[in-house]
Write a protein that holds these residues in place. Sequence first.
Motif, mmCIF file in Angstrom:
data_model
loop_
_atom_site.group_PDB
_atom_site.id
_atom_site.type_symbol
_atom_site.label_atom_id
_atom_site.label_comp_id
_atom_site.label_asym_id
_atom_site.label_seq_id
_atom_site.Cartn_x
_atom_site.Cartn_y
_atom_site.Cartn_z
ATOM 1 N N TYR A 161 0.836 -1.205 0.000
ATOM 2 C CA TYR A 161 0.000 0.000 0.000
ATOM 3 C C TYR A 161 0.869 1.253 0.000
ATOM 4 C CZ TYR A 161 -3.167 3.626 1.701
ATOM 5 O OH TYR A 161 -3.879 4.789 1.851
ATOM 6 N N ASN A 162 1.942 1.228 0.778
ATOM 7 C CA ASN A 162 2.846 2.387 0.824
ATOM 8 C C ASN A 162 3.509 2.610 -0.539
ATOM 9 O OD1 ASN A 162 4.277 4.487 2.391
ATOM 10 N ND2 ASN A 162 6.080 3.229 1.999
ATOM 11 N N SER A 163 3.864 1.521 -1.223
ATOM 12 C CA SER A 163 4.466 1.632 -2.555
ATOM 13 C C SER A 163 3.472 2.221 -3.552
ATOM 14 C CB SER A 163 4.933 0.250 -3.040
ATOM 15 O OG SER A 163 5.954 -0.264 -2.205
ATOM 16 N N ARG B 255 1.031 4.234 -2.875
ATOM 17 C CA ARG B 255 0.899 5.660 -2.565
ATOM 18 C C ARG B 255 2.044 6.458 -3.198
ATOM 19 N NH1 ARG B 255 1.545 6.929 2.804
ATOM 20 N NH2 ARG B 255 0.686 8.986 2.402
ATOM 21 N N LYS B 256 3.252 5.918 -3.151
ATOM 22 C CA LYS B 256 4.392 6.615 -3.749
ATOM 23 C C LYS B 256 4.226 6.719 -5.266
ATOM 24 C CE LYS B 256 8.077 5.659 -0.403
ATOM 25 N NZ LYS B 256 9.406 5.053 -0.211
ATOM 26 N N ARG C 262 1.445 6.723 -6.971
ATOM 27 C CA ARG C 262 0.383 7.686 -7.243
ATOM 28 C C ARG C 262 0.898 9.110 -7.037
ATOM 29 N NH1 ARG C 262 -3.822 10.313 -4.478
ATOM 30 N NH2 ARG C 262 -5.732 10.530 -5.713
ATOM 31 N N ARG C 263 1.644 9.335 -5.958
ATOM 32 C CA ARG C 263 2.210 10.664 -5.693
ATOM 33 C C ARG C 263 3.129 11.105 -6.829
ATOM 34 N NH1 ARG C 263 6.523 11.366 -2.006
ATOM 35 N NH2 ARG C 263 7.522 9.859 -3.376
ATOM 36 N N TYR D 220 7.085 -3.061 -7.280
ATOM 37 C CA TYR D 220 7.385 -1.625 -7.244
ATOM 38 C C TYR D 220 8.761 -1.329 -7.832
ATOM 39 C CZ TYR D 220 8.507 3.000 -5.406
ATOM 40 O OH TYR D 220 8.894 4.306 -5.285
ATOM 41 N N ASP E 98 10.724 12.557 -0.490
ATOM 42 C CA ASP E 98 10.696 11.776 0.757
ATOM 43 C C ASP E 98 11.737 12.293 1.747
ATOM 44 O OD1 ASP E 98 8.671 10.138 -0.165
ATOM 45 O OD2 ASP E 98 10.046 8.616 -0.959
#
Length: 444
Positions: free
Chosen positions: A21-23, A25-26, A28-29, A233, A352
């Motif tokens: 999920y964190n990947s 989000r990155k 998408r960002r 990712y 980041d």
Amino acid sequence: MNYLDNILFAILLFFGFGYFYNSVRKIRRNIKLGIEVDRYDNPKARWTNMAMIALGQSKMVKKPIAGILHIIVYVGFIIINIELLEIIIDGLFGTHRIFAFLGTTYDVLIASFEILAGLVLIAVFAFWSRRNVIKLKRFVSSDLKGWPKNDGNYILYFEVVIMTLFLLMNASDLHLQNVPGGFSHYIPVGVFPISQFIEPIFNGLSNELVMVLYEVFWWFHIAGILIFMNYLYFSKHLHILLAFPNTYFANLHPQGQFDNLESVTKEVKLMMDPNVDPFAAAPVDENATVSKFGASDIQDLNWVQLLNAYTCTECGRCTSACPANITGKKLSPRKIMMDTRDRMEEVGRNIDANKGVFVPDNKSLLNDYITPEELWACTSCNACVEECPVNISPLSIIMDMRRYLVMEQSAAPMPVNAMMTNIENNGAPWQYNQQDRLNWKNEN
């Protein structure tokens, strides 16, 4: 499984899906760093594109052998992971083959999974041979080296391990099902057309040891799937997920139709309007932002182009069809996409490291990653766009960067500058006076 196993499994799932999920989000960002562009028109055509190209693999089969092998791996990997749902339920609640109550349907599913697993192993071997034995030119090109080159093999090894563990898990389960009088909760269920030939390797081992081996295969199989999911990712195989939105948001305009810059169009209209005083000062809008012609970095590209970069499969079909590359020019459309993604990742790491804010790093996509020599080698023939199996357009990035060179830096090659000067002065690309343009008709 005991309660401790259930808790450990829940923790494994939490961290596996949490990291994934964190990947996401990155990704998408990073994609949203691009300029907004409207790609929500004509939903019917877009859904059709996605169904035919991403789901139906229609462009893959233009190369029949590779296309068929890819479909086997694609379908096999997706369908086999339906059993992931059963594994998750069994792992969380301590059950064993929770869907066995489906009876004949379950038998058909397990048999289908096994046959597909076998076909996937055969296809993966063929893909590995193409890369490492036959060494197809597009897999040994100079633009595909280091991590990108090795990544293709790593994915193949992942798939071999995951499919092998799946078959070993089933084979050990089948062995325990066949224990006379029954053994623990391993009741006869399922049909195993492939693992039945593997099952004899457990003959002579104690039932308790085979059960331990089954647990080992089970744990490593689910762990392998979670590791593979999070490896995406860092891999070109991110296209497994992004091919669907990428084909949906692809450009629906005819190939070769380029977009006009709104600011330039407005300027030309003003110049051609007889009611506008060419010497009058234009009204100043204090809130307006100064527009940039073309693109020199990823923030100047639109978000679909950045999505393209993440979706690139690095298959090299674009580069192998590129006439500039074929004739020895430096241009590789595949490298254009890989460089765009690498720069996007670099900008993402910068954000980041600086708590969500990009700090200028004195680098850009142009020059630091992609050289003007590469951009000007492009013939804008659209071969790369036509060949891409997931509707990526390297040409759109090339053209936007060319615009920057011409309109912001006046850095076009000398023949291009000469042509544009002739058009401005003579109304034609050739260096002839307008009055002399029809002289050819007087020649014998």
